[in-house]
Design an enzyme around this catalytic site. Sequence first.
Site, short mmCIF file in Angstrom:
data_model
loop_
_atom_site.label_atom_id
_atom_site.label_comp_id
_atom_site.label_asym_id
_atom_site.label_seq_id
_atom_site.Cartn_x
_atom_site.Cartn_y
_atom_site.Cartn_z
N ASP A 184 -20.55 -25.80 21.98
CA ASP A 184 -20.86 -27.22 22.27
C ASP A 184 -19.59 -28.01 22.53
O ASP A 184 -19.39 -29.10 21.97
CB ASP A 184 -21.66 -27.85 21.14
CG ASP A 184 -23.14 -27.51 21.20
OD1 ASP A 184 -23.54 -26.84 22.17
OD2 ASP A 184 -23.88 -27.89 20.28
N HIS B 174 -25.82 -26.73 23.82
CA HIS B 174 -25.67 -27.87 24.73
C HIS B 174 -24.94 -27.51 26.01
O HIS B 174 -25.12 -28.19 27.03
CB HIS B 174 -24.93 -29.03 24.03
CG HIS B 174 -25.80 -29.84 23.14
ND1 HIS B 174 -26.23 -31.10 23.46
CD2 HIS B 174 -26.35 -29.56 21.94
CE1 HIS B 174 -26.98 -31.58 22.48
NE2 HIS B 174 -27.07 -30.66 21.54
N HIS C 256 -23.02 -19.64 17.02
CA HIS C 256 -23.52 -21.02 17.14
C HIS C 256 -25.04 -20.98 16.96
O HIS C 256 -25.80 -20.86 17.93
CB HIS C 256 -23.16 -21.58 18.52
CG HIS C 256 -23.41 -23.05 18.68
ND1 HIS C 256 -22.41 -23.99 18.53
CD2 HIS C 256 -24.53 -23.74 18.95
CE1 HIS C 256 -22.91 -25.20 18.72
NE2 HIS C 256 -24.21 -25.08 18.98
N HIS D 244 -22.69 -25.17 15.33
CA HIS D 244 -24.01 -25.77 15.53
C HIS D 244 -24.39 -26.76 14.43
O HIS D 244 -24.95 -27.82 14.71
CB HIS D 244 -25.10 -24.71 15.66
CG HIS D 244 -26.45 -25.29 16.01
ND1 HIS D 244 -26.68 -25.98 17.18
CD2 HIS D 244 -27.63 -25.29 15.34
CE1 HIS D 244 -27.95 -26.36 17.22
NE2 HIS D 244 -28.53 -25.96 16.11
N HIS E 144 -23.77 -29.71 12.07
CA HIS E 144 -22.83 -30.82 12.26
C HIS E 144 -22.21 -31.34 10.97
O HIS E 144 -21.22 -32.07 11.03
CB HIS E 144 -23.53 -31.98 12.99
CG HIS E 144 -23.62 -31.77 14.46
ND1 HIS E 144 -23.69 -32.81 15.35
CD2 HIS E 144 -23.64 -30.64 15.21
CE1 HIS E 144 -23.77 -32.33 16.60
NE2 HIS E 144 -23.75 -31.02 16.52
#
Length: 611
Positions: free
Chosen positions: A62, A127, A214, A242, A244
């Site tokens: 990401d 993402h 991830h 992944h 957060h």
Amino acid sequence: MVQNESESWTSDDTIRILIASDIHLGYLENDAERGEDSFIAFEEVLSLAVQYDVDLVLLGGDLFDQAKPSPSCMFKCTQIIRKYCFGDKPVSVELLSDQLQNFSRVVNYEDPNLNISYPILSIHGNHDDPVGQGSISSLDILSMTGLVNYFGKWSDYTHVRVSPVLLQKGETKLSLYGLSHLKDQRLSRLFGEKKVEMDLLEDNNDWFNILVLHQNRADRGHGNYIPENVLPKFLDLVIWGHEHDSQVFAMKDIKRENEGFCVIQPGSTVATSLAAGEALPKHCALLQLHKNDFIVTPLPLKTVRPFIFKTIVLSEENLGGKTVKESERVQEFLKEKVEAAIEEANKLRSGNPKQPRLPLVRLSVFYEHDSQDFNRIRFGQNFNGIVANPNDILIMKREKKIRERKENEKCEEVDMRGAAVEATDVETLLRAYYSALPAERRLAVLSVRSITEAVRDYTLKRDDGVFRRVLEGHRRHCVESLLDSTAETVEEVHERLRICKEVLDATEEAQLKGLIEQAATKRAVTVDESEESEGEVVVERVSEGRGRGRARGRSPRGARGRARGRARAPSPERRTPRRQAAVKSNEWLQKLSAERVSRRRHDSSEIELSD
């Protein structure tokens, strides 16, 4: 400066790695206040790499917030990488494995046309995963330009085999396994079927083994996360992207005696949701490797926007005296809480001149009854220019006992506000919404999984045609199912469609997506026009409460005018049940479509074909 804490650790035998994840470049880039947050944090990460003179930077996925970053986002990313990672300082880490197998190209710091001082190695996340024709990721573009070394990309999603990137510096040997993002359900199934293999070196004891992946780490239900116990035991360290919320702790592991591996969860460098986990302090990490020993040092980020998250239960608070409107007293009480949160956020300021000025504040408020609710947007206008998110300071939801009482009511509406708070992503929110609907309002034809995947592809990958493909694929799949049946009445058609949906819901995710994509690319199933070439077919139907009527179809093959009577069949032979079902099913599906419904607002109970 971070010390090795061991006199025997020499710089020539120590690999220093800066670890970060979930940069999300381009998040809210069009927002006047928060548009630069992701770029400021990324610049600090790379500046720390220079400050601690690392050998490489390792990213856990990401890097971008969108699968198709804007030109402005790509430009800023390129500008930052060139500023901090290019230079004349030699890279001391030697790459021993097959570069073409690991990166699909020569590693950038061995490219004679580039001067790289701090190489970046990265996998992709959910993402910035590959999308579109050729399955190209934004990381592929950075890789071809020599800015990033992209590894862990897969083309076979039925069997995953991971070959390590082999790096050596002096007497320290590192085998780095990269597992870019796969859907958690798919990867969980592959682990269960023993179809995830990691190549183990013959002299494995001489190598320090790291896996970077991830995936969901927190338990989000069976098949929706990756348990740590399914990962190979020979690993020494796992870099988990992944998630957060930053969970980086100082740790030192010398001469490990147990067989378990340690986990570093860097967390995101920018708050992409106003959730409690995002309010934790943001970090990257410095990893130092010396043979089979390692030291992890958390590095707090000082340019991250301060974020305060509070949970308030109104029934547990003393709101004081009564007012004409209880909502006014609640608003006054919450204004005081917001002001206190702003003061708390100001105490978190690092003093770094690049740190954004306005803080993020989110209050999760549980209220008991409707008289305590009010307009959140209007409330937020009191803090314009004071907080960075004035329009969504508050998230209001009923207390659990009230929600449980409402769930027992027959005419309950789905409480999307509560589901929105608990959902970790849009897909989870949609699944919660559809599962909460009463049986009579649930989807009768479409697969919920296909709809949630379509929303994900549209929001993350900017795939504008995904909804058309999914809807068309479902429609044609249902048509084929009806053609294979002998359904005659509306009840039989409904039953056949119900069975068709049950089959779709029971299909494995990868097969379901392939099935829908395949159906969407097929030519639409139509009735052989040669049988009606001599005239117009007239379809009779019976509508509830409207009596018996006639609906004329379009004249085939340029026939002009409208037939007043029944069309004469081109042959005296009787239509077979399959042919009748084909015509009836086609007409029934047409009535379901938006175009037909907009022209004829009828609730059809039976479809009859006139020969």
